[in-house]
Design an enzyme around this catalytic site. Structure first.
Site, short mmCIF file in Angstrom:
data_model
loop_
_atom_site.label_atom_id
_atom_site.label_comp_id
_atom_site.label_asym_id
_atom_site.label_seq_id
_atom_site.Cartn_x
_atom_site.Cartn_y
_atom_site.Cartn_z
N GLU A 189 -6.34 -10.22 -1.95
CA GLU A 189 -7.10 -10.11 -0.69
C GLU A 189 -8.60 -9.99 -0.94
O GLU A 189 -9.30 -9.22 -0.29
CB GLU A 189 -6.61 -8.88 0.11
CG GLU A 189 -5.12 -8.84 0.33
CD GLU A 189 -4.65 -7.72 1.25
OE1 GLU A 189 -5.48 -7.14 1.96
OE2 GLU A 189 -3.45 -7.42 1.24
N GLU A 211 0.81 -1.23 0.00
CA GLU A 211 0.00 0.00 0.00
C GLU A 211 0.84 1.28 0.00
O GLU A 211 0.63 2.17 0.82
CB GLU A 211 -0.97 -0.03 1.19
CG GLU A 211 -1.83 -1.28 1.21
CD GLU A 211 -2.78 -1.35 2.40
OE1 GLU A 211 -2.53 -0.69 3.41
OE2 GLU A 211 -3.76 -2.09 2.30
C1 GLA Z 1 -4.85 -4.70 4.18
C2 GLA Z 1 -3.59 -5.49 4.36
C3 GLA Z 1 -3.86 -6.87 4.86
C4 GLA Z 1 -4.91 -6.89 5.95
C5 GLA Z 1 -6.15 -6.21 5.48
C6 GLA Z 1 -7.23 -6.19 6.51
O1 GLA Z 1 -5.50 -4.91 3.02
O2 GLA Z 1 -2.80 -5.59 3.21
O3 GLA Z 1 -2.68 -7.43 5.36
O4 GLA Z 1 -4.42 -6.28 7.10
O5 GLA Z 1 -5.81 -4.87 5.18
O6 GLA Z 1 -7.26 -7.29 7.29
#
Ligand code: GLA
Length: 343
Positions: free
Chosen positions: A253, A144
Protein backbone atom coordinates in the site's frame (compact mmCIF):
# COMPACT_ATOMS: atom_id res chain seq x y z
CA UNK A 1 10.26 6.42 -21.42
CA UNK A 2 9.70 2.82 -20.35
CA UNK A 3 6.53 1.76 -18.60
CA UNK A 4 6.78 0.95 -14.93
CA UNK A 5 6.08 -2.74 -15.43
CA UNK A 6 8.64 -2.90 -18.21
CA UNK A 7 11.27 -1.28 -15.99
CA UNK A 8 10.63 -3.79 -13.19
CA UNK A 9 9.99 -6.94 -15.19
CA UNK A 10 13.14 -8.58 -13.84
CA UNK A 11 12.49 -7.42 -10.27
CA UNK A 12 8.91 -7.77 -9.03
CA UNK A 13 5.34 -7.21 -10.09
CA UNK A 14 4.15 -3.63 -9.77
CA UNK A 15 0.58 -2.93 -8.78
CA UNK A 16 -1.89 -0.21 -7.92
CA UNK A 17 -4.93 0.00 -5.71
CA UNK A 18 -7.93 1.05 -7.77
CA UNK A 19 -11.48 2.06 -7.00
CA UNK A 20 -14.50 1.32 -9.13
CA UNK A 21 -15.46 5.01 -8.82
CA UNK A 22 -12.53 6.23 -10.92
CA UNK A 23 -11.37 3.09 -12.68
CA UNK A 24 -12.59 4.27 -16.09
CA UNK A 25 -10.48 7.43 -15.84
CA UNK A 26 -7.43 5.43 -14.76
CA UNK A 27 -7.87 2.42 -17.05
CA UNK A 28 -5.30 3.34 -19.72
CA UNK A 29 -2.66 4.25 -17.15
CA UNK A 30 -3.27 1.06 -15.21
CA UNK A 31 -3.06 -1.09 -18.34
CA UNK A 32 0.12 0.62 -19.48
CA UNK A 33 2.05 0.51 -16.21
CA UNK A 34 0.82 -2.13 -13.76
CA UNK A 35 0.90 -5.92 -13.56
CA UNK A 36 -1.62 -6.18 -10.72
CA UNK A 37 -4.48 -4.32 -9.05
CA UNK A 38 -5.93 -4.31 -5.55
CA UNK A 39 -9.49 -3.17 -4.87
CA UNK A 40 -9.18 -0.17 -2.58
CA UNK A 41 -12.35 -1.00 -0.60
CA UNK A 42 -14.62 -3.01 -2.86
CA UNK A 43 -13.54 -6.52 -1.81
CA UNK A 44 -13.73 -5.83 1.91
CA UNK A 45 -16.71 -7.14 3.84
CA UNK A 46 -18.56 -3.85 3.83
CA UNK A 47 -17.63 -3.26 0.21
CA UNK A 48 -19.15 -6.53 -0.93
CA UNK A 49 -22.14 -6.88 1.29
CA UNK A 50 -24.19 -3.78 1.27
CA UNK A 51 -24.47 -2.82 4.86
CA UNK A 52 -27.31 -0.55 5.68
CA UNK A 53 -25.93 2.13 7.96
CA UNK A 54 -28.22 3.88 10.33
CA UNK A 55 -27.30 7.51 9.92
CA UNK A 56 -27.23 10.29 12.48
CA UNK A 57 -30.68 9.48 13.78
CA UNK A 58 -29.64 5.84 14.16
CA UNK A 59 -28.41 3.85 17.06
CA UNK A 60 -24.79 3.86 18.22
CA UNK A 61 -23.10 0.73 19.42
CA UNK A 62 -22.86 1.18 23.19
CA UNK A 63 -19.15 0.28 23.43
CA UNK A 64 -17.60 1.17 20.09
CA UNK A 65 -19.79 4.28 19.67
CA UNK A 66 -19.86 3.46 16.00
CA UNK A 67 -22.99 3.29 13.97
CA UNK A 68 -24.84 0.04 14.17
CA UNK A 69 -25.61 -1.53 10.88
CA UNK A 70 -27.49 -4.51 9.65
CA UNK A 71 -25.79 -7.46 7.99
CA UNK A 72 -25.99 -8.06 4.29
CA UNK A 73 -29.51 -7.22 3.37
CA UNK A 74 -28.65 -6.93 -0.23
CA UNK A 75 -25.38 -7.87 -1.78
CA UNK A 76 -23.76 -5.14 -3.83
CA UNK A 77 -20.63 -6.53 -5.39
CA UNK A 78 -20.81 -4.31 -8.49
CA UNK A 79 -17.67 -2.36 -7.63
CA UNK A 80 -15.60 -5.46 -7.00
CA UNK A 81 -17.08 -7.14 -10.10
CA UNK A 82 -16.05 -4.17 -12.21
CA UNK A 83 -12.47 -4.21 -10.95
CA UNK A 84 -12.17 -7.98 -11.24
CA UNK A 85 -13.51 -8.16 -14.78
CA UNK A 86 -11.38 -5.19 -15.88
CA UNK A 87 -8.29 -6.97 -14.55
CA UNK A 88 -9.17 -10.33 -16.09
CA UNK A 89 -9.92 -8.88 -19.49
CA UNK A 90 -6.70 -6.82 -19.43
CA UNK A 91 -4.44 -9.68 -18.34
CA UNK A 92 -3.77 -7.97 -15.01
CA UNK A 93 -3.41 -9.96 -11.77
CA UNK A 94 -5.62 -9.32 -8.75
CA UNK A 95 -4.37 -9.12 -5.15
CA UNK A 96 -7.30 -10.02 -2.92
CA UNK A 97 -7.75 -7.48 -0.11
CA UNK A 98 -8.93 -8.27 2.56
CA UNK A 99 -10.95 -11.07 4.14
CA UNK A 100 -11.05 -10.03 7.80
CA UNK A 101 -10.33 -6.48 8.92
CA UNK A 102 -11.40 -4.81 12.14
CA UNK A 103 -12.46 -1.70 10.20
CA UNK A 104 -14.78 -3.35 7.68
CA UNK A 105 -17.55 -5.51 9.06
CA UNK A 106 -21.06 -4.77 10.25
CA UNK A 107 -20.19 -2.99 13.49
CA UNK A 108 -22.46 -3.97 16.29
CA UNK A 109 -23.80 -7.00 14.45
CA UNK A 110 -20.76 -9.30 14.58
CA UNK A 111 -20.45 -8.45 18.27
CA UNK A 112 -23.89 -9.93 18.93
CA UNK A 113 -23.09 -13.29 17.33
CA UNK A 114 -21.88 -16.35 19.20
CA UNK A 115 -18.42 -17.63 18.17
CA UNK A 116 -20.06 -20.41 16.13
CA UNK A 117 -22.36 -17.98 14.39
CA UNK A 118 -19.50 -15.63 13.56
CA UNK A 119 -17.46 -18.54 12.25
CA UNK A 120 -20.24 -19.67 9.95
CA UNK A 121 -20.81 -16.07 8.79
CA UNK A 122 -17.12 -15.81 7.87
CA UNK A 123 -17.18 -19.25 6.28
CA UNK A 124 -20.04 -18.06 4.12
CA UNK A 125 -18.24 -14.79 3.31
CA UNK A 126 -14.99 -16.57 2.31
CA UNK A 127 -16.96 -19.05 0.21
CA UNK A 128 -18.86 -16.27 -1.53
CA UNK A 129 -15.68 -14.36 -2.31
CA UNK A 130 -13.81 -17.43 -3.55
CA UNK A 131 -16.61 -18.37 -5.92
CA UNK A 132 -17.13 -14.86 -7.26
CA UNK A 133 -13.42 -13.96 -7.58
CA UNK A 134 -11.73 -17.32 -8.05
CA UNK A 135 -8.60 -16.03 -9.67
CA UNK A 136 -6.89 -13.73 -7.18
CA UNK A 137 -3.25 -14.77 -6.95
CA UNK A 138 -3.05 -13.86 -3.27
CA UNK A 139 -5.24 -12.76 -0.39
CA UNK A 140 -4.53 -10.49 2.55
CA UNK A 141 -6.41 -12.68 4.98
CA UNK A 142 -6.37 -10.82 8.30
CA UNK A 143 -5.38 -7.17 7.93
CA UNK A 144 -3.53 -5.21 10.65
CA UNK A 145 -3.76 -7.81 13.41
CA UNK A 146 -0.83 -6.51 15.44
CA UNK A 147 -1.27 -3.82 18.11
CA UNK A 148 0.82 -0.64 17.89
CA UNK A 149 0.85 -0.06 21.63
CA UNK A 150 4.00 -0.82 23.54
CA UNK A 151 3.98 -4.27 25.12
CA UNK A 152 0.72 -5.43 23.52
CA UNK A 153 0.75 -8.17 20.90
CA UNK A 154 -2.53 -8.66 19.05
CA UNK A 155 -5.01 -5.83 18.61
CA UNK A 156 -8.35 -6.23 20.36
CA UNK A 157 -10.89 -7.04 17.69
CA UNK A 158 -14.21 -8.78 17.48
CA UNK A 159 -12.37 -11.80 16.02
CA UNK A 160 -10.00 -12.06 18.96
CA UNK A 161 -12.85 -11.51 21.33
CA UNK A 162 -14.93 -14.35 19.87
CA UNK A 163 -12.26 -16.89 18.94
CA UNK A 164 -9.44 -16.20 21.40
CA UNK A 165 -5.74 -15.37 20.95
CA UNK A 166 -5.19 -18.01 18.27
CA UNK A 167 -7.95 -16.66 16.05
CA UNK A 168 -5.55 -15.94 13.20
CA UNK A 169 -4.62 -19.60 12.77
CA UNK A 170 -8.33 -20.41 12.68
CA UNK A 171 -9.07 -17.78 10.02
CA UNK A 172 -6.02 -18.63 7.88
CA UNK A 173 -7.07 -22.30 7.93
CA UNK A 174 -10.51 -21.25 6.81
CA UNK A 175 -8.96 -19.16 4.04
CA UNK A 176 -6.80 -22.12 2.96
CA UNK A 177 -9.95 -24.23 2.62
CA UNK A 178 -11.61 -21.69 0.33
CA UNK A 179 -8.54 -20.38 -1.51
CA UNK A 180 -6.34 -23.45 -1.94
CA UNK A 181 -4.36 -21.93 -4.80
CA UNK A 182 -3.86 -18.37 -3.58
CA UNK A 183 -0.91 -17.16 -1.53
CA UNK A 184 -2.16 -16.27 1.92
CA UNK A 185 -0.66 -13.04 3.17
CA UNK A 186 -0.44 -11.41 6.59
CA UNK A 187 -0.59 -7.63 5.96
CA UNK A 188 0.32 -4.87 8.41
CA UNK A 189 1.66 -1.31 8.66
CA UNK A 190 4.57 0.47 10.38
CA UNK A 191 6.65 -2.57 9.54
CA UNK A 192 9.79 -0.38 9.78
CA UNK A 193 9.22 0.38 13.49
CA UNK A 194 11.47 -2.11 15.32
CA UNK A 195 9.03 -3.10 18.08
CA UNK A 196 6.18 -3.50 15.62
CA UNK A 197 8.39 -5.56 13.32
CA UNK A 198 9.32 -7.88 16.18
CA UNK A 199 5.66 -8.45 16.97
CA UNK A 200 4.84 -9.09 13.30
CA UNK A 201 7.73 -11.58 13.08
CA UNK A 202 6.39 -13.32 16.17
CA UNK A 203 2.94 -13.59 14.58
CA UNK A 204 4.43 -14.83 11.30
CA UNK A 205 6.28 -17.59 13.16
CA UNK A 206 3.03 -18.73 14.78
CA UNK A 207 1.31 -18.81 11.38
CA UNK A 208 4.28 -20.57 9.77
CA UNK A 209 4.33 -23.16 12.53
CA UNK A 210 0.69 -23.87 11.73
CA UNK A 211 1.58 -24.02 8.02
CA UNK A 212 -1.04 -21.47 7.02
CA UNK A 213 0.82 -18.42 5.67
CA UNK A 214 2.77 -17.87 2.44
CA UNK A 215 3.75 -14.26 2.57
CA UNK A 216 3.93 -11.03 4.46
CA UNK A 217 2.42 -7.72 3.41
CA UNK A 218 4.27 -4.48 4.19
CA UNK A 219 1.89 -1.58 3.73
CA UNK A 220 4.57 1.11 3.35
CA UNK A 221 2.29 4.06 4.02
CA UNK A 222 4.97 6.61 4.80
CA UNK A 223 5.25 10.37 5.04
CA UNK A 224 7.91 12.61 3.54
CA UNK A 225 9.94 12.44 6.73
CA UNK A 226 8.86 9.13 8.25
CA UNK A 227 12.10 7.46 7.27
CA UNK A 228 14.47 10.31 8.12
CA UNK A 229 17.31 9.23 10.40
CA UNK A 230 17.54 5.46 10.55
CA UNK A 231 14.13 4.81 8.96
CA UNK A 232 15.45 3.59 5.61
CA UNK A 233 17.85 1.24 7.43
CA UNK A 234 14.95 -0.03 9.50
CA UNK A 235 12.94 -0.64 6.35
CA UNK A 236 15.87 -2.60 4.91
CA UNK A 237 16.18 -4.57 8.13
CA UNK A 238 12.49 -5.46 7.91
CA UNK A 239 12.89 -6.90 4.41
CA UNK A 240 16.02 -8.68 5.57
CA UNK A 241 14.23 -10.35 8.48
CA UNK A 242 11.15 -11.26 6.48
CA UNK A 243 13.31 -12.68 3.70
CA UNK A 244 15.20 -14.76 6.25
CA UNK A 245 11.92 -16.35 7.34
CA UNK A 246 11.53 -17.59 3.78
CA UNK A 247 8.24 -15.80 3.22
CA UNK A 248 7.31 -13.92 0.07
CA UNK A 249 7.23 -10.19 0.62
CA UNK A 250 4.49 -8.05 -0.85
CA UNK A 251 4.77 -4.29 -0.48
CA UNK A 252 1.06 -3.63 -0.47
CA UNK A 253 0.00 0.00 0.00
CA UNK A 254 2.87 2.33 -0.72
CA UNK A 255 2.38 6.09 -0.76
CA UNK A 256 4.17 9.18 0.54
CA UNK A 257 1.98 11.50 2.57
CA UNK A 258 2.89 15.15 2.08
CA UNK A 259 0.44 16.64 4.58
CA UNK A 260 1.95 19.28 6.82
CA UNK A 261 0.46 17.70 9.91
CA UNK A 262 2.53 14.63 9.16
CA UNK A 263 5.50 16.76 8.15
CA UNK A 264 5.67 19.68 10.52
CA UNK A 265 8.99 20.81 9.10
CA UNK A 266 7.56 21.62 5.68
CA UNK A 267 4.98 24.40 5.96
CA UNK A 268 4.05 26.38 2.86
CA UNK A 269 6.36 24.65 0.46
CA UNK A 270 5.61 25.10 -3.23
CA UNK A 271 4.17 22.09 -4.98
CA UNK A 272 7.31 21.61 -7.13
CA UNK A 273 9.48 21.36 -4.03
CA UNK A 274 7.15 18.83 -2.41
CA UNK A 275 6.97 16.88 -5.67
CA UNK A 276 10.76 16.71 -5.75
CA UNK A 277 10.93 15.58 -2.11
CA UNK A 278 8.41 12.84 -2.81
CA UNK A 279 10.57 11.71 -5.73
CA UNK A 280 13.61 11.54 -3.43
CA UNK A 281 11.75 9.29 -0.99
CA UNK A 282 10.52 6.97 -3.74
CA UNK A 283 13.94 6.84 -5.28
CA UNK A 284 15.56 5.76 -1.98
CA UNK A 285 12.81 3.25 -1.28
CA UNK A 286 13.11 1.68 -4.71
CA UNK A 287 16.88 1.36 -4.42
CA UNK A 288 16.23 -0.79 -1.31
CA UNK A 289 13.38 -2.71 -2.93
CA UNK A 290 15.61 -3.60 -5.89
CA UNK A 291 18.21 -5.00 -3.48
CA UNK A 292 15.59 -7.41 -2.13
CA UNK A 293 14.13 -8.42 -5.47
CA UNK A 294 14.65 -12.11 -4.80
CA UNK A 295 12.36 -11.97 -1.78
CA UNK A 296 9.90 -9.34 -3.01
CA UNK A 297 7.08 -10.62 -5.17
CA UNK A 298 5.07 -7.44 -5.68
CA UNK A 299 5.09 -3.73 -4.94
CA UNK A 300 1.72 -1.97 -4.94
CA UNK A 301 1.02 1.77 -4.75
CA UNK A 302 -2.08 2.83 -2.85
CA UNK A 303 -3.65 4.54 -5.82
CA UNK A 304 -2.70 5.81 -9.27
CA UNK A 305 -3.25 9.58 -9.47
CA UNK A 306 -2.93 12.11 -6.66
CA UNK A 307 -6.42 13.25 -7.62
CA UNK A 308 -8.00 10.15 -6.11
CA UNK A 309 -5.61 9.30 -3.29
CA UNK A 310 -7.36 8.36 -0.04
CA UNK A 311 -5.09 11.01 1.53
CA UNK A 312 -6.98 13.64 -0.45
CA UNK A 313 -10.32 12.34 0.77
CA UNK A 314 -12.08 12.01 4.09
CA UNK A 315 -8.92 12.08 6.20
CA UNK A 316 -7.79 15.41 4.86
CA UNK A 317 -10.13 17.59 6.82
CA UNK A 318 -8.50 20.91 5.88
CA UNK A 319 -8.42 20.02 2.17
CA UNK A 320 -4.73 20.74 1.86
CA UNK A 321 -3.76 19.04 -1.41
CA UNK A 322 -1.55 15.99 -0.96
CA UNK A 323 0.80 14.60 -3.63
CA UNK A 324 1.59 11.05 -2.58
CA UNK A 325 1.59 9.01 -5.82
CA UNK A 326 3.39 8.57 -9.15
CA UNK A 327 0.86 10.31 -11.40
CA UNK A 328 -0.48 13.85 -11.06
CA UNK A 329 -4.11 14.92 -11.09
CA UNK A 330 -4.14 14.63 -14.90
CA UNK A 331 -2.58 11.16 -14.82
CA UNK A 332 0.73 12.55 -16.09
CA UNK A 333 3.84 10.83 -14.72
CA UNK A 334 5.54 12.86 -11.99
CA UNK A 335 9.22 13.17 -11.13
CA UNK A 336 8.84 10.21 -8.74
CA UNK A 337 7.80 8.06 -11.69
CA UNK A 338 10.80 9.14 -13.76
CA UNK A 339 13.21 8.55 -10.91
CA UNK A 340 12.08 5.00 -10.23
CA UNK A 341 11.83 4.02 -13.89
CA UNK A 342 15.27 5.40 -14.79
CA UNK A 343 17.63 3.77 -12.34
C1 GLA B 1 -5.32 0.50 5.43
C2 GLA B 1 -6.03 -0.64 4.74
C3 GLA B 1 -6.37 -0.31 3.32
C4 GLA B 1 -6.92 1.09 3.18
C5 GLA B 1 -5.97 2.07 3.77
C6 GLA B 1 -6.46 3.49 3.67
O1 GLA B 1 -4.00 0.57 5.20
O2 GLA B 1 -5.31 -1.84 4.75
O3 GLA B 1 -7.33 -1.22 2.85
O4 GLA B 1 -8.17 1.18 3.80
O5 GLA B 1 -5.84 1.76 5.14
O6 GLA B 1 -7.16 3.74 2.55
Amino acid sequence: MKSLKEAYKNYFKVGAAVSAFWLDEAAETVKAHFDTVTAENEMKYNGLHSVKYLHSDGELHPETKRMLCHPAEYTTPEGADKIYSFAKSSGIGVRGHTLAWHSSYPFGYFEKLTPDELYSTLNEHFRYVSERYPDCFCWDVVNEAVDDKHGLFLRDTVYKDKFGEDYLVKLYKLARKHFPNAELICNDYNEFVPEKREKIVCLLKILMEAGVVDGVGCQAHIGLHTLDGDGFDNMRRTYEEYARLGLKIHVTEMDVNTLESENPTSPDKPKEVITHEVAEVYSKMFAILREYKDAIESVTFWGVSDKYSWLNSFRNKNHVPVYPLLFDENFRPKEAFERIVEF
